[in-house]
Design a protein around this motif. Structure first.
Motif, PDB file in Angstrom:
ATOM      1  N   ILE A   7       0.814  -1.234   0.000  1.00  0.00           N
ATOM      2  CA  ILE A   7       0.000   0.000   0.000  1.00  0.00           C
ATOM      3  C   ILE A   7       0.840   1.273   0.000  1.00  0.00           C
ATOM      4  CG2 ILE A   7      -2.059  -1.016   1.070  1.00  0.00           C
ATOM      5  CD1 ILE A   7      -1.015   0.139   3.756  1.00  0.00           C
ATOM      6  N   ARG A   8       2.171   1.151   0.136  1.00  0.00           N
ATOM      7  CA  ARG A   8       2.994   2.354   0.224  1.00  0.00           C
ATOM      8  C   ARG A   8       3.046   3.133  -1.085  1.00  0.00           C
ATOM      9  NH1 ARG A   8       6.710   4.870  -1.678  1.00  0.00           N
ATOM     10  NH2 ARG A   8       6.936   3.243  -3.238  1.00  0.00           N
ATOM     11  N   ARG A   9       2.751   4.406  -1.032  1.00  0.00           N
ATOM     12  CA  ARG A   9       2.974   5.325  -2.154  1.00  0.00           C
ATOM     13  C   ARG A   9       3.491   6.629  -1.564  1.00  0.00           C
ATOM     14  NH1 ARG A   9       1.039   4.011  -7.265  1.00  0.00           N
ATOM     15  NH2 ARG A   9       2.811   5.330  -7.809  1.00  0.00           N
ATOM     16  N   SER A  10       4.122   7.459  -2.373  1.00  0.00           N
ATOM     17  CA  SER A  10       4.485   8.799  -1.903  1.00  0.00           C
ATOM     18  C   SER A  10       3.212   9.618  -1.756  1.00  0.00           C
ATOM     19  CB  SER A  10       5.415   9.481  -2.906  1.00  0.00           C
ATOM     20  OG  SER A  10       6.637   8.775  -2.971  1.00  0.00           O
ATOM     21  N   VAL A  11       3.108  10.348  -0.657  1.00  0.00           N
ATOM     22  CA  VAL A  11       1.932  11.179  -0.383  1.00  0.00           C
ATOM     23  C   VAL A  11       2.389  12.637  -0.356  1.00  0.00           C
ATOM     24  CG1 VAL A  11       0.139  11.697   1.318  1.00  0.00           C
ATOM     25  CG2 VAL A  11       0.807   9.320   0.903  1.00  0.00           C
ATOM     26  N   ARG A  12       1.700  13.467  -1.127  1.00  0.00           N
ATOM     27  CA  ARG A  12       2.148  14.866  -1.251  1.00  0.00           C
ATOM     28  C   ARG A  12       1.106  15.881  -0.785  1.00  0.00           C
ATOM     29  NH1 ARG A  12       4.234  12.088  -5.646  1.00  0.00           N
ATOM     30  NH2 ARG A  12       6.524  12.068  -5.716  1.00  0.00           N
ATOM     31  N   LYS A  13      -0.062  15.379  -0.336  1.00  0.00           N
ATOM     32  CA  LYS A  13      -1.086  16.304   0.176  1.00  0.00           C
ATOM     33  C   LYS A  13      -1.610  15.771   1.502  1.00  0.00           C
ATOM     34  CE  LYS A  13      -2.457  18.716  -3.904  1.00  0.00           C
ATOM     35  NZ  LYS A  13      -3.197  18.557  -5.134  1.00  0.00           N
ATOM     36  N   SER A  63      11.038  23.473  -7.581  1.00  0.00           N
ATOM     37  CA  SER A  63      10.009  22.458  -7.853  1.00  0.00           C
ATOM     38  C   SER A  63      10.383  21.173  -7.129  1.00  0.00           C
ATOM     39  CB  SER A  63       9.872  22.205  -9.353  1.00  0.00           C
ATOM     40  OG  SER A  63      11.081  21.678  -9.843  1.00  0.00           O
ATOM     41  N   GLY A  64       9.378  20.348  -6.923  1.00  0.00           N
ATOM     42  CA  GLY A  64       9.631  19.058  -6.274  1.00  0.00           C
ATOM     43  C   GLY A  64       9.538  19.115  -4.759  1.00  0.00           C
ATOM     44  N   ALA A  65       9.137  20.257  -4.216  1.00  0.00           N
ATOM     45  CA  ALA A  65       9.018  20.353  -2.749  1.00  0.00           C
ATOM     46  C   ALA A  65       7.577  20.615  -2.328  1.00  0.00           C
ATOM     47  CB  ALA A  65       9.944  21.453  -2.220  1.00  0.00           C
ATOM     48  N   CYS A 110       6.564  11.844   2.022  1.00  0.00           N
ATOM     49  CA  CYS A 110       7.260  11.979   0.730  1.00  0.00           C
ATOM     50  C   CYS A 110       8.698  12.408   0.972  1.00  0.00           C
ATOM     51  CB  CYS A 110       6.551  13.007  -0.152  1.00  0.00           C
ATOM     52  SG  CYS A 110       7.225  13.074  -1.824  1.00  0.00           S
ATOM     53  N   TRP A 111       9.601  11.784   0.252  1.00  0.00           N
ATOM     54  CA  TRP A 111      11.037  12.123   0.288  1.00  0.00           C
ATOM     55  C   TRP A 111      11.238  13.371  -0.568  1.00  0.00           C
ATOM     56  CZ3 TRP A 111      15.167   7.899   0.649  1.00  0.00           C
ATOM     57  CH2 TRP A 111      16.441   8.371   0.335  1.00  0.00           C
ATOM     58  N   ILE A 112      11.837  14.403  -0.022  1.00  0.00           N
ATOM     59  CA  ILE A 112      12.197  15.597  -0.789  1.00  0.00           C
ATOM     60  C   ILE A 112      13.720  15.602  -0.909  1.00  0.00           C
ATOM     61  CG2 ILE A 112      12.015  18.114  -0.944  1.00  0.00           C
ATOM     62  CD1 ILE A 112       9.281  16.642  -0.882  1.00  0.00           C
ATOM     63  N   GLY A 156      -1.867   1.135  -3.673  1.00  0.00           N
ATOM     64  CA  GLY A 156      -0.503   0.696  -3.970  1.00  0.00           C
ATOM     65  C   GLY A 156      -0.356   0.386  -5.456  1.00  0.00           C
ATOM     66  N   LYS A 157       0.882   0.185  -5.873  1.00  0.00           N
ATOM     67  CA  LYS A 157       1.109  -0.208  -7.278  1.00  0.00           C
ATOM     68  C   LYS A 157       0.511  -1.584  -7.518  1.00  0.00           C
ATOM     69  CE  LYS A 157       5.458   1.943  -8.419  1.00  0.00           C
ATOM     70  NZ  LYS A 157       6.890   1.820  -8.283  1.00  0.00           N
ATOM     71  N   PRO A 158      -0.225  -1.802  -8.625  1.00  0.00           N
ATOM     72  CA  PRO A 158      -0.724  -3.147  -8.893  1.00  0.00           C
ATOM     73  C   PRO A 158       0.433  -4.117  -9.168  1.00  0.00           C
ATOM     74  CG  PRO A 158      -1.443  -1.591 -10.602  1.00  0.00           C
ATOM     75  CD  PRO A 158      -0.597  -0.822  -9.635  1.00  0.00           C
TER      76      PRO A 158
HETATM   77  C1  LIG Z   1      16.017   9.404  -3.749  1.00  0.00           C
HETATM   78  C2  LIG Z   1      14.599   9.916  -3.936  1.00  0.00           C
HETATM   79  C3  LIG Z   1      14.391  11.251  -4.164  1.00  0.00           C
HETATM   80  C4  LIG Z   1      13.080  11.754  -4.294  1.00  0.00           C
HETATM   81  N1  LIG Z   1      12.901  13.102  -4.416  1.00  0.00           N
HETATM   82  C5  LIG Z   1      11.638  13.575  -4.472  1.00  0.00           C
HETATM   83  C6  LIG Z   1      11.424  14.985  -4.486  1.00  0.00           C
HETATM   84  O1  LIG Z   1      12.348  15.792  -4.405  1.00  0.00           O
HETATM   85  N2  LIG Z   1      10.143  15.428  -4.554  1.00  0.00           N
HETATM   86  C7  LIG Z   1       9.070  14.563  -4.607  1.00  0.00           C
HETATM   87  O2  LIG Z   1       7.925  15.047  -4.666  1.00  0.00           O
HETATM   88  N3  LIG Z   1       9.252  13.210  -4.595  1.00  0.00           N
HETATM   89  C8  LIG Z   1      10.496  12.717  -4.506  1.00  0.00           C
HETATM   90  N4  LIG Z   1      10.696  11.357  -4.411  1.00  0.00           N
HETATM   91  C9  LIG Z   1       9.547  10.439  -4.496  1.00  0.00           C
HETATM   92  C10 LIG Z   1       9.521   9.760  -5.875  1.00  0.00           C
HETATM   93  O3  LIG Z   1       9.109  10.693  -6.849  1.00  0.00           O
HETATM   94  C11 LIG Z   1       8.593   8.539  -5.802  1.00  0.00           C
HETATM   95  O4  LIG Z   1       9.081   7.629  -4.866  1.00  0.00           O
HETATM   96  C12 LIG Z   1       8.472   7.863  -7.174  1.00  0.00           C
HETATM   97  O5  LIG Z   1       7.858   8.706  -8.107  1.00  0.00           O
HETATM   98  C13 LIG Z   1       7.669   6.556  -7.081  1.00  0.00           C
HETATM   99  O6  LIG Z   1       6.375   6.813  -6.561  1.00  0.00           O
HETATM  100  P1  LIG Z   1       5.841   6.086  -5.234  1.00  0.00           P
HETATM  101  O7  LIG Z   1       6.773   6.471  -4.097  1.00  0.00           O
HETATM  102  O8  LIG Z   1       4.438   6.599  -5.035  1.00  0.00           O
HETATM  103  O9  LIG Z   1       5.895   4.605  -5.473  1.00  0.00           O
HETATM  104  C14 LIG Z   1      11.975  10.855  -4.258  1.00  0.00           C
HETATM  105  C15 LIG Z   1      12.201   9.489  -4.027  1.00  0.00           C
HETATM  106  C16 LIG Z   1      13.501   9.025  -3.845  1.00  0.00           C
HETATM  107  C17 LIG Z   1      13.707   7.561  -3.540  1.00  0.00           C
END
Ligand SMILES: Cc1cc2nc3c(=O)[nH]c(=O)nc-3n(C[C@H](O)[C@H](O)[C@H](O)COP(=O)(O)O)c2cc1C
Length: 172
Positions: A7-13, A63-65, A110-112, A156-158
């Protein structure tokens, strides 16, 4: 663990709901249990829950933050470079353990990426954070992990999306 990975995905909101005190303590414990090369103990973590300061973190790169805009907790993951050559690996492991612990507690994260990213043409994201958050020279910043209560449920990813051709048997 595999249930969590399903079920893990990156969450941005995230919602405005603050992170419960007991969950916060478990997140701190999780990072401190992180393995490290030669047990170097070089890692440091800045737990930021002041929303004004999180807003400053959100400006670390153009961007990306975006996940930091609504996060109720942000954890800056950094290391004393003089204590280990493996600071990138050590910080990466702590970052993902923090994410997995957050998800196991029903939070999202989410990892930034900070290492190798720029605030502006003249200034790296690391330089910006060093100035804004009083981080001493010699400490390298790998990431900020944005955390909060997810605004939406994420699937999660299928299984069918997994590329098993990437798995090699015995030889490449
Ligand atoms: C080393 C690394 C750096 C990342 N940097 C960013 C980031 O700066 N901003 C962001 O929104 N997501 C970031 N991510 C999240 C990825 O975009 C995300 O893990 C990827 O698109 C796969 O999606 P999922 O985590 O939902 O499976 C990062 C992930 C990793 C592992």
């Amino acid at each position: 663990m595999i249930d969590l990975l399903h079920i893990r995905r990156s969450v941005r909101k995230f919602t405005e709901q603050p992170i419960e005190a007991e969950k916060l303590e478990l997140l701190k414990e999780a990072v401190l249990r992180s393995p490290s090369s030669k047990n170097s103990n070089a890692l440091e973590f800045i737990f930021v829950d002041d929303l004004t300061l999180i807003e400053k973190l959100a400006q670390c790169k153009p961007s990306g933050a975006s996940a930091l805009k609504t996060a109720t907790l942000a954890v800056v993951v950094l290391a004393n470079e003089s204590q280990t050559v493996a600071w990138i690996e050590d910080c990466s492991i702590a970052s993902i353990l923090l994410q997995l612990e957050a998800h196991s507690l029903g939070l999202g994260s989410c990892w930034i990426q900070i290492r190798g990213r720029d605030y502006s043409e003249e200034k790296t994201s690391e330089m910006y954070l060093r100035e804004t958050f009083d981080i001493p020279d010699g400490f390298k910043i790998l990431s900020i992990v944005a955390i909060g209560h997810p605004l939406q449920n994420h699937e999660g990813k299928p299984f069918s999306d997994l590329d098993f051709r990437k798995i090699h048997k015995n030889r490449f």
